[in-house]
Write an enzyme that holds these catalytic residues in place. Structure first.
Site, PDB file in Angstrom:
ATOM      1  N   TYR A  31       1.164   2.135  -4.024  1.00 43.60           N
ATOM      2  CA  TYR A  31       0.021   3.043  -4.084  1.00 43.60           C
ATOM      3  C   TYR A  31       0.238   4.404  -3.439  1.00 43.60           C
ATOM      4  CZ  TYR A  31      -2.647  -1.228  -5.187  1.00 43.60           C
ATOM      5  OH  TYR A  31      -3.116  -2.384  -5.756  1.00 43.60           O
ATOM      6  N   ASP A  72       0.814  -1.220   0.000  1.00 45.06           N
ATOM      7  CA  ASP A  72       0.000   0.000   0.000  1.00 45.06           C
ATOM      8  C   ASP A  72       0.847   1.268   0.000  1.00 45.06           C
ATOM      9  OD1 ASP A  72      -2.431  -1.261  -0.139  1.00 45.06           O
ATOM     10  OD2 ASP A  72      -2.701  -1.376   2.026  1.00 45.06           O
ATOM     11  N   TYR A  78     -10.062  -0.798   2.767  1.00 41.67           N
ATOM     12  CA  TYR A  78      -9.579  -0.747   4.153  1.00 41.67           C
ATOM     13  C   TYR A  78      -9.276   0.679   4.598  1.00 41.67           C
ATOM     14  CZ  TYR A  78      -9.092  -5.536   5.869  1.00 41.67           C
ATOM     15  OH  TYR A  78      -9.335  -6.784   6.371  1.00 41.67           O
ATOM     16  N   ASP A  79      -9.392   0.891   5.907  1.00 38.48           N
ATOM     17  CA  ASP A  79      -9.021   2.150   6.559  1.00 38.48           C
ATOM     18  C   ASP A  79      -7.962   1.822   7.609  1.00 38.48           C
ATOM     19  OD1 ASP A  79     -11.524   4.304   5.954  1.00 38.48           O
ATOM     20  OD2 ASP A  79     -12.023   2.192   5.795  1.00 38.48           O
ATOM     21  N   TYR A  80      -6.906   2.637   7.635  1.00 38.69           N
ATOM     22  CA  TYR A  80      -5.815   2.420   8.580  1.00 38.69           C
ATOM     23  C   TYR A  80      -5.536   3.697   9.359  1.00 38.69           C
ATOM     24  CZ  TYR A  80      -4.675  -1.742   5.757  1.00 38.69           C
ATOM     25  OH  TYR A  80      -4.717  -2.930   5.096  1.00 38.69           O
TER      26      TYR A  80
END
Length: 644
Positions: free
Chosen positions: A311, A307, A391-393
């Site tokens: 990204y 990620d 997803y959220d981080y």
């Protein structure tokens, strides 16, 4: 009623930086763009992939005095979308010149990260592809209601992909504008897209699987339930204001001091972290993360997302709001980044700074002298949250009054769904016919240690039992066993919770009042490392995730544990290449790399939205202080302790 207040600051607003680690301002981003343009390197098809401060060598930073001249440089990655050629530049904003320019060899070195602009056109490419349209018609799906999810391709020895910018596309169905497509995976089919040629090069239609039809919005049937009314408000107030102070990007709180930065690859970074005027960590960041999936099916075997390296997840940072992400006396910081045209873009309220109460710090009630003392703990929190796809981080750095440093990664959002293929498959059934594949979230923390200076050593410390013998006749003895890690080849280590394994980072040139080397201990959570086979593509490309600990001698060019250019890199980049030198790490300026993360076998309780799961680590002082450093914390006012 809460007296909490919010203050917002933009640490990159000034055009006259007062420190070498001040983040790039909007004016500096524009200056870097102009320099590149003046050198004839921009054109209609050239885009900016990455722009950030090119941090000077730590020796320059450590010797900097206010008023010293500051040479400002930017690191810039460019992509020519017409050719797929990437370029790596260092631009001196101060001298108004290009310091270096390297053309990236995509076959050997990988590609630059994927642009948002490259993702935007993919649904249109699919609607022009007869094989894709036929796959949708076979499933009785309207192609215009299919949502394409383009994902990084990895490297699997496909000769027709060498040198090409490839993504692989999975699809989800959206019944209406309010519908959550993640609930309706169109499993069994995948498209391969060439981003440079802007065309679909292959469609693999493995099998037709039933489309899960139950809606996935958290507030839609069958999930919708009335909001509960039995929870009374909790108010977080600081009537006298916050205890921290902010000067540009420098923060002081209690005995702590540090600077912070931000870039779209690493997100939030901490710099020159010190306590009581003594350095502990020169630079701390989460330098990479990978999410490897366990589904070996022909349409999903390649699912492994970096990620950060593929990204640039920092560009998806959320704008935080009071009452949701942070509570109390809050200071928000805006962040200025560059968009894909090389122009400044401000992300509002990107970073949150606040204090939290953290229960009991220390306490004792004594039967001999009548002592009855309690001190409450609190911590300083600096954090940011991002959303990348499903997803959220959240990444939260905590500083404590007892000298502890903690990093906590919070994972939430929506699991990446598939069709459920039965109990012998590689997913959990979350709703009728809906699967959530098994996967991991693996993070790499880069910790440029400076424990009371730049001369540090690392020892592995295990709790070991002492055999019964003359010195241990009753068999009750145990002690710490310390193993010094002297070279990089010796410092690829696995955590072992059965031995309470920790790693001590100490300074042999500095001792406390007892003559012990001052130090900090890295406490791992000890969860599994990468579970993929060692011979697999992902084990080669994410080699950092095969060990919990790596230690390298400091080199400012060694920033990323999976290498500079992760996108379609064939493997063995980053840490494997760093340690090939097998440098001395005994009493050197060292960097500690720590892998931590989650192994996720999804539960029905993770649907339709996943409660936060946590991963992280702690750095705790061990002999760094002469005694408990929190003896000076005052007792809480009696009004806070007694029932009114």
């Amino acid at each position: 009623m809460s007296t909490a207040t919010v203050e917002t600051a933009d640490p990159a607003a000034s055009t006259a930086p007062d420190h070498p680690l001040t983040p790039l301002s909007a004016d500096e981003i524009l200056s870097a763009r102009k320099i590149i343009d003046d050198n004839g390197l921009l054109g209609e098809s050239v885009r900016f992939v990455f722009v950030a401060l090119d941090e000077p060598h730590k020796k320059i930073v450590q010797t900097f005095e206010p008023g010293d001249p500051i040479d400002r440089c930017a690191r810039v990655l460019l992509l020519d979308r017409a050719t797929g050629q990437g370029s790596d530049l260092v631009v001196s904003i101060t001298a108004e010149r290009i310091v270096s320019r390297v053309a990236i060899n995509s076959e050997a070195d990988g590609h630059v990260p994927i642009l948002d602009q490259e993702f935007e056109d993919i649904e249109a490419f699919l609607l022009e592809c007869p094989e894709w349209l036929e796959a949708m018609r076979k499933r009785d799906l309207k192609p215009t209601d299919v949502r394409a999810v383009p994902l990084s391709a990895g490297v699997f020895g496909h000769e027709d992909e060498v040198g090409r910018r490839i993504v692989r596309v999975l699809a989800f169905y959206q019944y209406d504008e309010a519908d959550l497509p993640w609930a309706h995976p169109i499993d069994g089919v995948v498209a391969y897209v060439d981003l440079t040629a802007r065309t679909v090069v292959k469609v693999i239609d493995e099998m037709t699987l039933p489309l899960p039809t139950e809606r996935g919005e958290w507030d839609a049937e069958p999930h919708a339930v009335p909001a509960r009314t039995d929870l009374k408000p909790i108010e977080i107030t600081q009537p006298e204001g916050a205890s921290f102070t902010v000067d540009g990007n420098q923060i002081t709180w209690a005995d702590w001091s540090f600077r912070f930065g931000f870039d779209v690859r690493e997100g939030l970074t901490l710099h020159q972290l010190s306590i009581d005027g003594r350095p502990v960590v020169y630079r701390a960041s989460i330098a990479e993360m990978v999410v490897p999936y366990a589904d070996p099916s022909p349409v999903r075997y390649w699912q492994n997302y970096f990620d950060q390296g593929e990204y640039l997840f920092g560009r998806y940072t959320n704008s935080l709001e009071l009452g949701c992400d942070c509570l109390g006396e809050i200071k928000y910081f805006d962040v200025t980044i560059a968009d894909e045209d090389g122009r400044p873009k401000v992300m509002k309220n990107a970073i949150c700074l606040h204090e939290e109460d953290y229960g009991v710090l220390w306490k004792h009630t004594d039967m001999f002298n009548g002592m009855a003392e309690t001190r409450r703990s609190r911590r300083l929190v600096i954090s940011f949250f991002l959303t990348i796809g499903n997803y959220d981080y959240g990444f939260y750095w905590y500083l404590y009054l007892d000298g502890t440093i903690q990093l906590e990664a919070k994972a939430t959002g929506i699991v990446f769904a598939s069709a459920y293929r039965g109990p012998d498959g590689y997913s959990t059934e979350m709703a009728p016919g809906l699967g959530a594949p098994f996967h991991q979230h693996m993070f790499s923390a880069r910790l440029d240690m400076a424990v009371d200076g730049d001369v540090n050593v690392v020892e592995e410390v295990d709790a070991v039992a002492v055999p019964i013998g003359p010195d241990n006749p009753w068999g009750n003895a145990f002690r710490p066993q310390k193993t010094r890690l002297s070279r990089e080849s010796e410092a690829m280590r696995i955590a072992d919770n059965l031995k309470a394994r920790v790693w001590h980072i100490t300074n042999p040139t500095k001792q406390n009042r007892l003559g012990q080397d001052v130090g900090y201990a890295l406490h791992p959570e000890g969860q599994p490392v990468l579970l993929a086979d060692p011979s697999s593509s992902i084990a080669q490309r994410a080699a950092f995730a095969t060990k919990h600990l790596w230690v390298t001698q400091y080199d400012p060019s060694e920033r990323y544990p999976a290498g500079q250019f992760v996108n379609q890199h064939p493997g063995d980049g980053g840490l494997p290449s760093f340690i090939a030198h097998d440098r001395d790490i005994d009493g050197q300026d060292i960097v500690v790399w720590h892998t931590f993360g989650l192994t996720h076998f999804p539960r029905p309780e993770d649907w339709p939205v996943m409660p936060v799961d946590y991963a992280g680590f702690k750095l705790k002082p061990v002999g760094f202080f002469d005694r408990n450093p929190a003896l000076n914390v005052p007792a809480a006012p009696k009004s806070h302790c007694c029932e009114s």
